[in-house]
Structure formats: C-alpha cells, structure tokens
Scaffold this active site. Structure first.
Site, PDB file in Angstrom:
ATOM      1  N   LYS A 273      32.714  43.160  31.182  1.00 32.67           N
ATOM      2  CA  LYS A 273      31.908  42.483  32.206  1.00 32.67           C
ATOM      3  C   LYS A 273      32.499  42.840  33.547  1.00 32.67           C
ATOM      4  O   LYS A 273      33.716  42.755  33.757  1.00 32.67           O
ATOM      5  CB  LYS A 273      31.997  40.955  31.968  1.00 32.67           C
ATOM      6  CG  LYS A 273      31.202  40.124  32.941  1.00 32.67           C
ATOM      7  CD  LYS A 273      29.799  39.869  32.437  1.00 32.67           C
ATOM      8  CE  LYS A 273      28.850  39.453  33.529  1.00 32.67           C
ATOM      9  NZ  LYS A 273      28.260  40.565  34.312  1.00 32.67           N
TER      10      LYS A 273
ATOM     11  N   GLN B  27      39.594  43.353  36.832  1.00 35.16           N
ATOM     12  CA  GLN B  27      38.578  42.513  36.203  1.00 35.16           C
ATOM     13  C   GLN B  27      39.055  41.932  34.860  1.00 35.16           C
ATOM     14  O   GLN B  27      38.663  40.838  34.485  1.00 35.16           O
ATOM     15  CB  GLN B  27      37.327  43.373  36.001  1.00 35.16           C
ATOM     16  CG  GLN B  27      36.039  42.594  35.823  1.00 35.16           C
ATOM     17  CD  GLN B  27      35.452  42.087  37.130  1.00 35.16           C
ATOM     18  OE1 GLN B  27      35.451  42.795  38.114  1.00 35.16           O
ATOM     19  NE2 GLN B  27      34.979  40.858  37.126  1.00 35.16           N
TER      20      GLN B  27
ATOM     21  N   LYS C  56      41.027  38.804  35.796  1.00 39.52           N
ATOM     22  CA  LYS C  56      40.141  37.840  36.451  1.00 39.52           C
ATOM     23  C   LYS C  56      39.245  37.163  35.417  1.00 39.52           C
ATOM     24  O   LYS C  56      39.101  35.944  35.387  1.00 39.52           O
ATOM     25  CB  LYS C  56      39.283  38.597  37.467  1.00 39.52           C
ATOM     26  CG  LYS C  56      38.317  37.727  38.218  1.00 39.52           C
ATOM     27  CD  LYS C  56      37.376  38.536  39.073  1.00 39.52           C
ATOM     28  CE  LYS C  56      38.162  39.494  39.951  1.00 39.52           C
ATOM     29  NZ  LYS C  56      37.367  40.019  41.056  1.00 39.52           N
TER      30      LYS C  56
ATOM     31  N   LYS D 107      33.984  47.909  34.953  1.00 33.00           N
ATOM     32  CA  LYS D 107      33.430  48.077  36.307  1.00 33.00           C
ATOM     33  C   LYS D 107      32.698  49.401  36.357  1.00 33.00           C
ATOM     34  O   LYS D 107      32.993  50.305  35.567  1.00 33.00           O
ATOM     35  CB  LYS D 107      34.573  48.073  37.339  1.00 33.00           C
ATOM     36  CG  LYS D 107      34.129  47.799  38.750  1.00 33.00           C
ATOM     37  CD  LYS D 107      34.003  46.326  39.082  1.00 33.00           C
ATOM     38  CE  LYS D 107      33.408  46.084  40.440  1.00 33.00           C
ATOM     39  NZ  LYS D 107      33.417  44.676  40.819  1.00 33.00           N
TER      40      LYS D 107
ATOM     41  N   GLY E 278      26.281  42.931  40.063  1.00 30.82           N
ATOM     42  CA  GLY E 278      26.326  43.542  41.394  1.00 30.82           C
ATOM     43  C   GLY E 278      27.736  43.627  41.955  1.00 30.82           C
ATOM     44  O   GLY E 278      28.682  43.096  41.382  1.00 30.82           O
ATOM     45  N   ASP E 279      27.878  44.330  43.042  1.00 29.44           N
ATOM     46  CA  ASP E 279      29.118  44.398  43.823  1.00 29.44           C
ATOM     47  C   ASP E 279      28.679  44.981  45.165  1.00 29.44           C
ATOM     48  O   ASP E 279      27.486  44.895  45.524  1.00 29.44           O
ATOM     49  CB  ASP E 279      30.167  45.283  43.124  1.00 29.44           C
ATOM     50  CG  ASP E 279      31.553  45.185  43.769  1.00 29.44           C
ATOM     51  OD1 ASP E 279      32.238  44.175  43.579  1.00 29.44           O
ATOM     52  OD2 ASP E 279      31.961  46.118  44.500  1.00 29.44           O
TER      53      ASP E 279
ATOM     54  N   THR F  37      30.420  33.457  44.263  1.00 30.00           N
ATOM     55  CA  THR F  37      31.730  34.014  44.615  1.00 30.00           C
ATOM     56  C   THR F  37      32.260  33.346  45.883  1.00 30.00           C
ATOM     57  O   THR F  37      33.420  32.929  45.949  1.00 30.00           O
ATOM     58  CB  THR F  37      31.655  35.545  44.777  1.00 30.00           C
ATOM     59  OG1 THR F  37      31.029  36.085  43.620  1.00 30.00           O
ATOM     60  CG2 THR F  37      33.031  36.157  44.930  1.00 30.00           C
TER      61      THR F  37
ATOM     62  N   ASN G 134      27.422  39.362  50.574  1.00 28.69           N
ATOM     63  CA  ASN G 134      27.208  38.224  49.687  1.00 28.69           C
ATOM     64  C   ASN G 134      28.401  37.257  49.678  1.00 28.69           C
ATOM     65  O   ASN G 134      28.230  36.047  49.846  1.00 28.69           O
ATOM     66  CB  ASN G 134      26.930  38.750  48.269  1.00 28.69           C
ATOM     67  CG  ASN G 134      26.870  37.649  47.254  1.00 28.69           C
ATOM     68  OD1 ASN G 134      27.827  37.404  46.529  1.00 28.69           O
ATOM     69  ND2 ASN G 134      25.768  36.941  47.207  1.00 28.69           N
TER      70      ASN G 134
ATOM     71  N   SER H 252      28.358  34.530  36.330  1.00 30.47           N
ATOM     72  CA  SER H 252      27.655  35.558  35.563  1.00 30.47           C
ATOM     73  C   SER H 252      27.756  35.251  34.067  1.00 30.47           C
ATOM     74  O   SER H 252      26.795  35.430  33.321  1.00 30.47           O
ATOM     75  CB  SER H 252      28.269  36.937  35.820  1.00 30.47           C
ATOM     76  OG  SER H 252      27.741  37.500  36.984  1.00 30.47           O
TER      77      SER H 252
HETATM   78  P1  NDP Z   1      28.209  43.336  50.063  1.00 36.40           P
HETATM   79  O1  NDP Z   1      27.763  44.727  49.910  1.00 36.40           O
HETATM   80  O2  NDP Z   1      27.213  42.223  49.960  1.00 36.40           O
HETATM   81  O3  NDP Z   1      28.983  43.139  51.443  1.00 36.40           O
HETATM   82  C1  NDP Z   1      30.107  43.902  51.785  1.00 36.40           C
HETATM   83  C2  NDP Z   1      30.499  43.553  53.200  1.00 36.40           C
HETATM   84  O4  NDP Z   1      31.724  44.207  53.504  1.00 36.40           O
HETATM   85  C3  NDP Z   1      29.490  44.045  54.226  1.00 36.40           C
HETATM   86  O5  NDP Z   1      29.518  43.212  55.340  1.00 36.40           O
HETATM   87  C4  NDP Z   1      30.021  45.445  54.553  1.00 36.40           C
HETATM   88  O6  NDP Z   1      29.593  45.936  55.816  1.00 36.40           O
HETATM   89  C5  NDP Z   1      31.507  45.182  54.565  1.00 36.40           C
HETATM   90  N1  NDP Z   1      32.243  46.415  54.239  1.00 36.40           N
HETATM   91  C6  NDP Z   1      32.032  47.249  53.191  1.00 36.40           C
HETATM   92  N2  NDP Z   1      32.872  48.289  53.222  1.00 36.40           N
HETATM   93  C7  NDP Z   1      33.623  48.107  54.326  1.00 36.40           C
HETATM   94  C8  NDP Z   1      34.679  48.837  54.905  1.00 36.40           C
HETATM   95  N3  NDP Z   1      35.123  49.979  54.377  1.00 36.40           N
HETATM   96  N4  NDP Z   1      35.230  48.322  56.044  1.00 36.40           N
HETATM   97  C9  NDP Z   1      34.775  47.166  56.579  1.00 36.40           C
HETATM   98  N5  NDP Z   1      33.784  46.432  56.054  1.00 36.40           N
HETATM   99  C10 NDP Z   1      33.229  46.900  54.956  1.00 36.40           C
HETATM  100  O7  NDP Z   1      29.373  43.132  48.980  1.00 36.40           O
HETATM  101  P2  NDP Z   1      29.966  41.791  48.395  1.00 36.40           P
HETATM  102  O8  NDP Z   1      29.969  40.719  49.422  1.00 36.40           O
HETATM  103  O9  NDP Z   1      29.298  41.549  47.084  1.00 36.40           O
HETATM  104  O10 NDP Z   1      31.445  42.235  48.047  1.00 36.40           O
HETATM  105  C11 NDP Z   1      32.526  42.143  48.998  1.00 36.40           C
HETATM  106  C12 NDP Z   1      33.846  42.199  48.262  1.00 36.40           C
HETATM  107  O11 NDP Z   1      33.917  41.127  47.320  1.00 36.40           O
HETATM  108  C13 NDP Z   1      34.112  43.470  47.458  1.00 36.40           C
HETATM  109  O12 NDP Z   1      35.488  43.742  47.451  1.00 36.40           O
HETATM  110  C14 NDP Z   1      33.678  43.058  46.052  1.00 36.40           C
HETATM  111  O13 NDP Z   1      34.317  43.855  45.056  1.00 36.40           O
HETATM  112  C15 NDP Z   1      34.184  41.632  46.020  1.00 36.40           C
HETATM  113  N6  NDP Z   1      33.566  40.772  45.021  1.00 36.40           N
HETATM  114  C16 NDP Z   1      32.217  40.543  45.021  1.00 36.40           C
HETATM  115  C17 NDP Z   1      31.677  39.691  44.088  1.00 36.40           C
HETATM  116  C18 NDP Z   1      30.240  39.307  44.107  1.00 36.40           C
HETATM  117  O14 NDP Z   1      29.855  38.427  43.325  1.00 36.40           O
HETATM  118  N7  NDP Z   1      29.410  39.856  44.971  1.00 36.40           N
HETATM  119  C19 NDP Z   1      32.507  39.090  43.020  1.00 36.40           C
HETATM  120  C20 NDP Z   1      33.926  39.342  43.172  1.00 36.40           C
HETATM  121  C21 NDP Z   1      34.399  40.182  44.121  1.00 36.40           C
HETATM  122  P3  NDP Z   1      28.306  46.892  55.900  1.00 36.40           P
HETATM  123  O15 NDP Z   1      27.113  45.998  55.754  1.00 36.40           O
HETATM  124  O16 NDP Z   1      28.415  47.518  57.244  1.00 36.40           O
HETATM  125  O17 NDP Z   1      28.432  47.875  54.780  1.00 36.40           O
END
Ligand code: NDP
Length: 448
Positions: A93, A114, A117, A129, A168-169, A212, A243, A380
């Site tokens: 997962k 993961q 976690k 992943k 998603g991620d 999250t 997200n 999830s």
């Molecule tokens: P999203 O794609 O929804 O959002 C990512 C955010 O981070 C955006 O604002 C993006 O900006 C910014 N970002 C991405 N890459 C960079 C970078 N290199 N430098 C600066 N900012 C950056 O992703 P999520 O919110 O889902 O995920 C964010 C983090 O949380 C990741 O590490 C993910 O692995 C982790 N995570 C997510 C989960 C989930 O349920 N969604 C669960 C557990 C962990 P821009 O819009 O400009 O790309």
C-alpha cells in the site's frame, strides 16, 4: 555518519553499493538502521535469521514504458515504476507520484518509509510506492487522461485489492485517480477497491481528502499536549499548498493557531493576518493556479520568489508539507533562533538529517513523517475496509477513527522510544515500533 553497530554499518555499505546514485534511498535506510541498533542488540535473531538483509531489498520492482500522445499528436515516452517493498503484514500500500524528479531511487525511498508508516497505523497493510517522471503541470485534462490510461494499462497487471493498492501522492489527486481507476475497471472488468483516494461517487471514503493534513495535526496535538503546549494561539508556518498543506492549515486553524505562510514550488506567501484558506483552496484545488496570485486578492500579503526562505519567518510551530529535503540545517537554525518549539513533518522526509539533529539537540519537539503523516494511508486502509464491506461510514465516523489511530500512534512511538532507551526521540520510537511488527512477521515466515 557511521551506524554504531558493525553488522548494520556493513549492511548500509552494501545497500549503497547495490543501489548506486540513489541518495534519498540511502538516507532513509541509514535513519532506520541507526534507530534499530538497540533492537538488534536485544534481539540478534533479526540479523542471524536474515530479516535485516531482506528488509532493505524490495520484494519486487516493476519498471515500465509509458507512451502517450499530446493534444498536437506528438508522442512522449515516460517511465513508470512500482516498488512492492514489503508485504509481511498485508498487501502493498502506498501512493503514486507524478513529478519530473521521479526516478527509481525516489520511489524506493518512499516505498521503504511506507513499510514502517503502514505498520505504525496498526492496520494490516504492507509497504509500496510508485509513480512516473511525468509532470501533470501545464497539461490539458485530455493529456493527463491519456497518460493515466497508458500508465494503468501496464500497472493493472501487478495490483489488486488483496495484492497491491496504490493511492495518490504529489501530482496524483482526485482527477488522476479517477482516470486510473476507470482504466483499471475497464481492463479487468471488475469493480474492486484496487485504488484508494477515489471520488465519493465511486467508492471513495469521506475524510480521505482531509486525512493526511488532519492526521498530522492530531499527531502534533498529542505531542504538544504531552509537553504542556498546544496549537492554541500559536503562529504556524506551512510549506506547500497541496493536499497535505491545505488540510493541515484547516485543522491547525480549527485548533486555534494562526497560519501565516504557505508556498508552492515557485515561492511563498506571508500573510501576517492569517492565511485566507478558502482563497488558497480556490487557487490550488479548483483553478490550479500559482500561489503568488494570492496577493491579487490580499495586497497586504507578501510574495517571495523561491521556497527556502519560508523558514526564516518567525513561528512557534513549523509544518513542512511540500517535498523531501526541503528544510535544511540553515533553515533549522533560523527556526530555532526564532523560538520555534515544534516541527511536525507532513511531507515525506522534508527535513535533512542535519536539520533533524539540530532540532533534537535544541529540544525542539520533533514529529517524523512516517508517524506524523500516516493519517492518509490509515484512512486509505479504512477506504479498503469500506470497499470490502460495500458500505460507507460517515465523515464523523472516519474522522473519529483517524483521531484515535493518530493518538495511539503517538503513544506507541513515544513508549517504544522510552523502552529502548531513547525517551522523547520520536524518530527512533517510530522506526522501532514500525519495525517490530514487520520484523516479527518476517521471522515467522522463515526465509521467503
Ligand atoms: P500535492 O501535489 O497535492 O502538493 C505538493 C505541494 O508541494 C505543492 O504545493 C507543490 O508546489 C509543492 N512542491 C512540490 N515539489 C516541490 C519542490 N521540489 N519544492 C517546493 N515545493 C514543492 O502533494 P501532497 O500534498 O499530496 O504531498 C505533499 C507531501 O506529502 C509529499 O512528500 C507526499 O509524499 C507527502 N504525503 C502525502 C500524502 C497524501 O495523502 N497526499 C500522504 C503522506 C505523505 P507546486 O504546486 O508548485 O508543484
């Protein structure tokens, strides 16, 4: 940085040799192996029975070509991945990431994290992943659809509700999950919970979108309370505006904090009056625009190009929610100097090892990602349960489960840290508590 155990240090060297040029994977493995020193000292069978060697090698890596056509009829070829890392306690997962920076090492680091976690959630899910080096930014809906269909045409051979359940991620939100699920359903001619994060009309769980970010705040709330602190009246800085960041902002605000900054990969906004979250949601979730447009509605807010300096803003609590290694030693020093008393990781591995060390040395409360952001995958797993039962729980029921899971998770990580001689060290506590269930299951299976 040496691991203070001869066998584990040697194993780390072998991991580096067998997986060259994958620094994020090395970083994640090194942190876990370092935390497990007291565990293998107390229980050497984890070494003699081969558990540690198997733990750092994925059960399976799938790597494939993803050809697709853009709106002008030009052909593009991306690379897709799924790392099925460990299924000792349940089906693999973990999310799918679509971002140009994706390569095998990033997916391995995320899949490895993961495992622990997912174990920490207390639910029966293994670690995996996946993703692709595809950038959904600037693509039309039709292009994203064609990419997702091509990606799933290959991936669907390897996943299933009892085998591997992606989600998603970064870059994979509700739009992408819809296209992926639709294609999988079509190819297999079955409607099963093969993906999570689905839309509510076709098997999604209420509260998955929020999970999250909310879970991060529930975890941080438990950690703060234990230290006689709280979100109430605190100033909070959050990186990202995706997200995780959006729903962390929503819950931190509901807990009485004032969030003053958020970012995207272009730069950050600083609004001393407190972030206008409905506007951020409109810009990022609906219009898919850049965060700098916030200042068109709120001219009193500042926009700064580049993301790094967001950590120079004085705050009490920092919630890095964007991406890996976004908060380095300099940023950590600035936060400490400005009186920040707690950091909780919403993104995966957002703080560099040097930054984590600095926080711990300065007695800043520190919540590591694999514990603090586990609310997404936990919910999830609740989506998988609802799909299997062909039944839906209310938002309140799911949120209640989430709160309980995150609170228990905090207490488990905290007691494991204390039991293995590292009181207050949630990095060690999360790694140890996450490992034990997986390690014991691997021992029970023998060499497989
Ligand atoms: P999203 O794609 O929804 O959002 C990512 C955010 O981070 C955006 O604002 C993006 O900006 C910014 N970002 C991405 N890459 C960079 C970078 N290199 N430098 C600066 N900012 C950056 O992703 P999520 O919110 O889902 O995920 C964010 C983090 O949380 C990741 O590490 C993910 O692995 C982790 N995570 C997510 C989960 C989930 O349920 N969604 C669960 C557990 C962990 P821009 O819009 O400009 O790309």
């Amino acid at each position: 940085m040496q691991i203070q155990h001869a066998y584990l240090n040697d194993l780390m060297e072998r991991v580096i040799q067998r997986n060259p040029a994958e620094p994020e994977f090395h970083q994640a493995v090194r942190e876990v192996l370092s935390s497990l020193v007291p565990v293998v000292e107390a229980r050497p069978e984890f070494i003699t029975e081969g558990v540690m060697d198997c733990l750092v090698e994925p059960e399976r890596i799938i790597k494939f070509r993803v050809p697709w056509e853009d709106d002008q009829g030009r052909v593009h070829v991306n690379r897709g991945f799924r790392v099925q890392f460990n299924s000792a306690i349940g089906p693999y997962k973990g999310g799918l990431r679509f971002h140009p920076s994706v390569y095998e090492g990033i997916i391995k680091f995320l899949g490895f994290e993961q495992i622990f976690k997912n174990s920490l959630t207390g639910l029966p899910i293994g670690g995996g992943k996946g993703g692709a080096d595809f950038d959904p930014k600037g693509k039309s809906d039709s292009e994203v659809m064609r990419f997702c269909q091509s990606f799933m045409t290959e991936l669907c051979k390897y996943i299933g509700p009892d085998t591997d359940v992606p989600a998603g991620d970064i870059g994979v939100g509700s739009r992408e999950i819809g296209y992926l699920f639709g294609q999988c359903k079509r190819l297999r001619n079955e409607f099963t919970g093969v993906l999570t994060g689905k839309g509510l009309s076709y098997g999604g769980s209420l509260a998955r979108t929020e999970a999250t970010g909310y879970g991060l705040c529930y975890f941080a709330d438990s950690m703060l309370k234990d230290a006689g602190r709280s979100f109430e009246g605190a100033t909070v800085v959050i990186s990202g505006s995706g997200n995780v960041a959006i729903y962390a902002c929503e819950k931190a605000t509901a807990f009485g904090a004032k969030v003053v900054a958020m970012s995207d990969s272009g730069g950050y906004i600083y609004d001393k009056n407190g972030i206008d979250l409905p506007l951020v949601k409109q810009l990022k979730e609906v219009e898919r625009k850049r965060i700098r447009e916030y200042t068109l509605t709120h001219p009193q807010a500042e926009y700064h190009e580049g993301c790094q300096d967001i950590w120079q803003i004085p705050c009490d609590i920092a919630l890095p929610c964007a991406t890996q290694n976004e908060l380095d030693l300099n940023s950590a020093r600035a936060l400490i100097q400005n009186g920040c008393f707690a950091v909780a990781e919403g993104a995966n591995m957002p703080c560099t090892p040097e930054a984590v060390e600095a926080f711990q040395a300065a007695k800043v409360l520190f919540a590591p990602a694999k514990a603090a952001n586990a609310g997404g995958v936990a919910t999830s797993a609740l989506e998988m349960s609802q799909n299997s039962m062909r039944f839906y729980w209310t938002f309140e029921e799911v949120d209640e489960h989430l709160k309980e899971i995150m609170t228990n998770l905090y207490h488990n990580a905290s007691s494991a840290a204390a039991q293995y001689g590292r009181p207050g060290d949630l990095v060690a506590g999360a790694n140890i508590a996450g490992f034990l269930k997986v390690g014991d299951s691997m021992l029970a299976y023998g060499l497989v």
